[in-house]
Enzyme design. Structure first.
Site, PDB file in Angstrom:
ATOM      1  N   ASN A  84      24.331  31.068  36.036  1.00  0.00           N
ATOM      2  CA  ASN A  84      23.783  31.590  37.097  1.00  0.00           C
ATOM      3  C   ASN A  84      23.380  30.865  38.289  1.00  0.00           C
ATOM      4  O   ASN A  84      23.880  31.208  39.371  1.00  0.00           O
ATOM      5  CB  ASN A  84      23.113  32.918  36.761  1.00  0.00           C
ATOM      6  CG  ASN A  84      23.656  34.134  36.056  1.00  0.00           C
ATOM      7  OD1 ASN A  84      25.022  33.996  36.106  1.00  0.00           O
ATOM      8  ND2 ASN A  84      23.048  35.098  35.495  1.00  0.00           N
ATOM      9  N   GLY A 137      34.971  28.568  43.129  1.00  0.00           N
ATOM     10  CA  GLY A 137      34.157  27.779  42.194  1.00  0.00           C
ATOM     11  C   GLY A 137      32.911  28.235  41.619  1.00  0.00           C
ATOM     12  O   GLY A 137      32.615  27.479  40.844  1.00  0.00           O
ATOM     13  N   ALA A 138      32.566  29.348  42.237  1.00  0.00           N
ATOM     14  CA  ALA A 138      31.435  30.084  41.253  1.00  0.00           C
ATOM     15  C   ALA A 138      31.698  30.091  39.990  1.00  0.00           C
ATOM     16  O   ALA A 138      30.567  29.727  39.207  1.00  0.00           O
ATOM     17  CB  ALA A 138      31.128  31.458  42.117  1.00  0.00           C
ATOM     18  N   GLY A 139      32.647  30.553  39.616  1.00  0.00           N
ATOM     19  CA  GLY A 139      33.074  30.725  38.162  1.00  0.00           C
ATOM     20  C   GLY A 139      33.102  29.369  37.273  1.00  0.00           C
ATOM     21  O   GLY A 139      32.453  29.133  36.182  1.00  0.00           O
ATOM     22  N   ASP A 140      33.375  28.385  38.151  1.00  0.00           N
ATOM     23  CA  ASP A 140      33.653  27.001  37.395  1.00  0.00           C
ATOM     24  C   ASP A 140      32.270  26.491  37.447  1.00  0.00           C
ATOM     25  O   ASP A 140      32.136  26.041  36.460  1.00  0.00           O
ATOM     26  CB  ASP A 140      34.593  26.047  38.399  1.00  0.00           C
ATOM     27  CG  ASP A 140      35.906  26.702  38.661  1.00  0.00           C
ATOM     28  OD1 ASP A 140      36.622  26.263  39.762  1.00  0.00           O
ATOM     29  OD2 ASP A 140      36.397  27.502  37.862  1.00  0.00           O
ATOM     30  N   SER A 157      35.580  36.441  34.627  1.00  0.00           N
ATOM     31  CA  SER A 157      34.954  37.241  35.567  1.00  0.00           C
ATOM     32  C   SER A 157      35.215  38.616  35.364  1.00  0.00           C
ATOM     33  O   SER A 157      36.136  38.999  34.609  1.00  0.00           O
ATOM     34  CB  SER A 157      35.507  36.744  36.989  1.00  0.00           C
ATOM     35  OG  SER A 157      36.972  37.172  37.053  1.00  0.00           O
TER      36      SER A 157
END
Ligand SMILES: Nc1ncnc2c1ncn2[C@@H]1O[C@H](COP(=O)(O)OP(=O)(O)O)[C@@H](O)[C@H]1O
Ligand SMILES: O=P([O-])([O-])O[C@@H]1[C@@H](O)[C@H](O)[C@@H](O)[C@H](O)[C@@H]1O
Length: 376
Positions: free
Chosen positions: A265, A238-241, A188
């Protein structure tokens, strides 16, 4: 730097996902709103299962693990003498920069936990609590054809008292020597300050995610920004996951790097619109899979490239791919709203799949979190 020299079509072998499941307690605007299943392995499983990519999971939990049913397709190793990792996440207007505490840790994942005598088409090194050791990543690199690494598995450190998450420089993490064998390293924007992107991009492709502003991909011979998808953020967890799950799925399914980043994305934007691990609509996923297939026919898959350039030229008609995904999401969201199904959690949701009401928050010691003015 991973080079693909074999021009034979890539036959997608199973993947290997390595990282502990955990329990998450989510605090929004200073209020505990849910307990959920957590850990990158849980979020990524949702994406890979939805896109029907077969994979094996290696994860350690304690006998107190509360989500055996939700993880029955990818069961963890239950370590009788251990306990399940527990994170408290604080986010919302009171905490513009999410604050994470690893309140309870779990045992490290050992090389011997990983299957022997098996080769995997791809691997995802996605620890969240320091559970992946250098020797464990080394073994992943030896049994997987292409490994995707979330830098949070490498550079996180934890305060001895309250488990507050901090970071060390990648160079000082004990993993730096393994980078030339890594296919993609995801960080990130907050984590990217702990690496020298110009140095690391010479060793492996670096994907830097920028929240609502999308992501950027850096490789030796080029860099590329990839547009975000608009989302009403409910929970950043959990966005990055989910980004990494979508990105890896795109690469493995034969998309060019920019298209795979766009898919990342897309799933990251779906993740933030829901509390805890996302629920994915079947119809939406079917449309996404159809669009992925169309894109694969148009692009030159990263894993089949025979030259240094890792597919960084923006693929033709990527805008068309983007528009198709936006349309798909809009159609499904309308259908969901018309049907009254609520895929997007309301701010006060206390009961949801994989989420439980706050029952035991007081049973977990956590120091008072200073308010934004620094006072407890
Ligand atoms: N508020 C948001 N709106 C739309 N997409 C988002 C939002 N937050 C995250 N994403 C998507 O998820 C990806 C990962 O989010 P980010 O917050 O950068 O990662 P991490 O969770 O690792 O901190 C972003 O690149 C973006 O595609
Ligand atoms: O939000 P994100 O960084 O992508 O990933 C999160 C981790 O950072 C966090 O430690 C964990 O408790 C969550 O379950 C989730 O895995």
């Amino acid at each position: 730097m991973v080079m693909v020299t074999d021009s034979k079509p890539i036959i997608p072998r199973r993947g290997l996902v390595v990282g502990n499941y955990c329990h998450d307690v989510l605090h929004r605007d200073g209020e505990a709103v849910a307990e959920t299943l957590g850990g990158a392995a849980s979020f990524i499983s949702v994406i890979l299962d939805a896109l029907t990519l077969p994979f094996h999971t290696v994860s350690r939990v304690g006998p107190d693990f509360a989500y055996a049913a939700a993880t029955s397709n990818h069961p963890p190793l239950i370590i009788p003498t251990s306990q399940t990792m527990l994170f408290h996440a604080h986010f919302g207007s009171v905490y513009p920069d999410r604050l994470l505490n690893r309140v309870r840790s779990c045992d490290s994942i050992l090389p011997s936990d990983l299957p022997d005598q098996t080769r995997f088409g791809f691997g995802l090194a996605v620890g969240v609590g320091g559970e992946i050791l250098p020797e464990t990543l080394e073994k992943m690199l030896s049994i997987c054809d292409h490994v995707f690494v979330d830098i949070q598995a490498l550079i996180r450190r934890f305060d001895n008292i309250n488990g507050r998450v901090s970071h060390v420089a990648l160079r000082d993490s004990g993993f730096f020597h393994l980078l030339p064998r890594v296919a993609f390293l995801k960080a990130s924007a907050d984590e990217a300050v702990f690496i020298d992107v110009e140095e690391v991009r010479k060793l492996c492709c670096v994907v830097v995610t920028h929240g609502k502003d999308g992501c950027e991909v850096f490789c030796p011979n080029g860099a590329f920004k990839v547009a975000p998808f608009v989302a009403d953020q409910v929970d950043p967890t959990g966005a990055g996951d989910c980004f990494l799950g979508g990105f890896a799925a795109g690469i493995v399914r034969g998309l060019a790097v920019p298209d795979a980043a766009l898919l990342g994305n897309f799933f990251g934007s779906i993740a933030v619109a829901q509390l805890g691990p996302p629920k994915l609509d079947f119809n939406l996923i079917q449309i996404v899979k159809d669009e992925m297939h169309k894109r694969k026919l148009q692009g030159i898959p990263f894993l089949e490239r025979r030259d240094e350039s890792p597919g960084f030229r923006k693929p033709p008609e990527q805008d068309q791919f983007y528009a198709s995904l936006v349309t798909a999401k809009a159609i499904i969201m309308c259908q969901i709203q018309e049907s009254g199904r609520n895929l997007l959690s309301s701010p006060k949701v206390l009961e949801q799949n994989n989420a439980k009401t706050i029952l035991s928050l007081t049973s977990v010691h956590e120091e008072p979190i200073p308010s934004v003015d620094g006072k407890p």
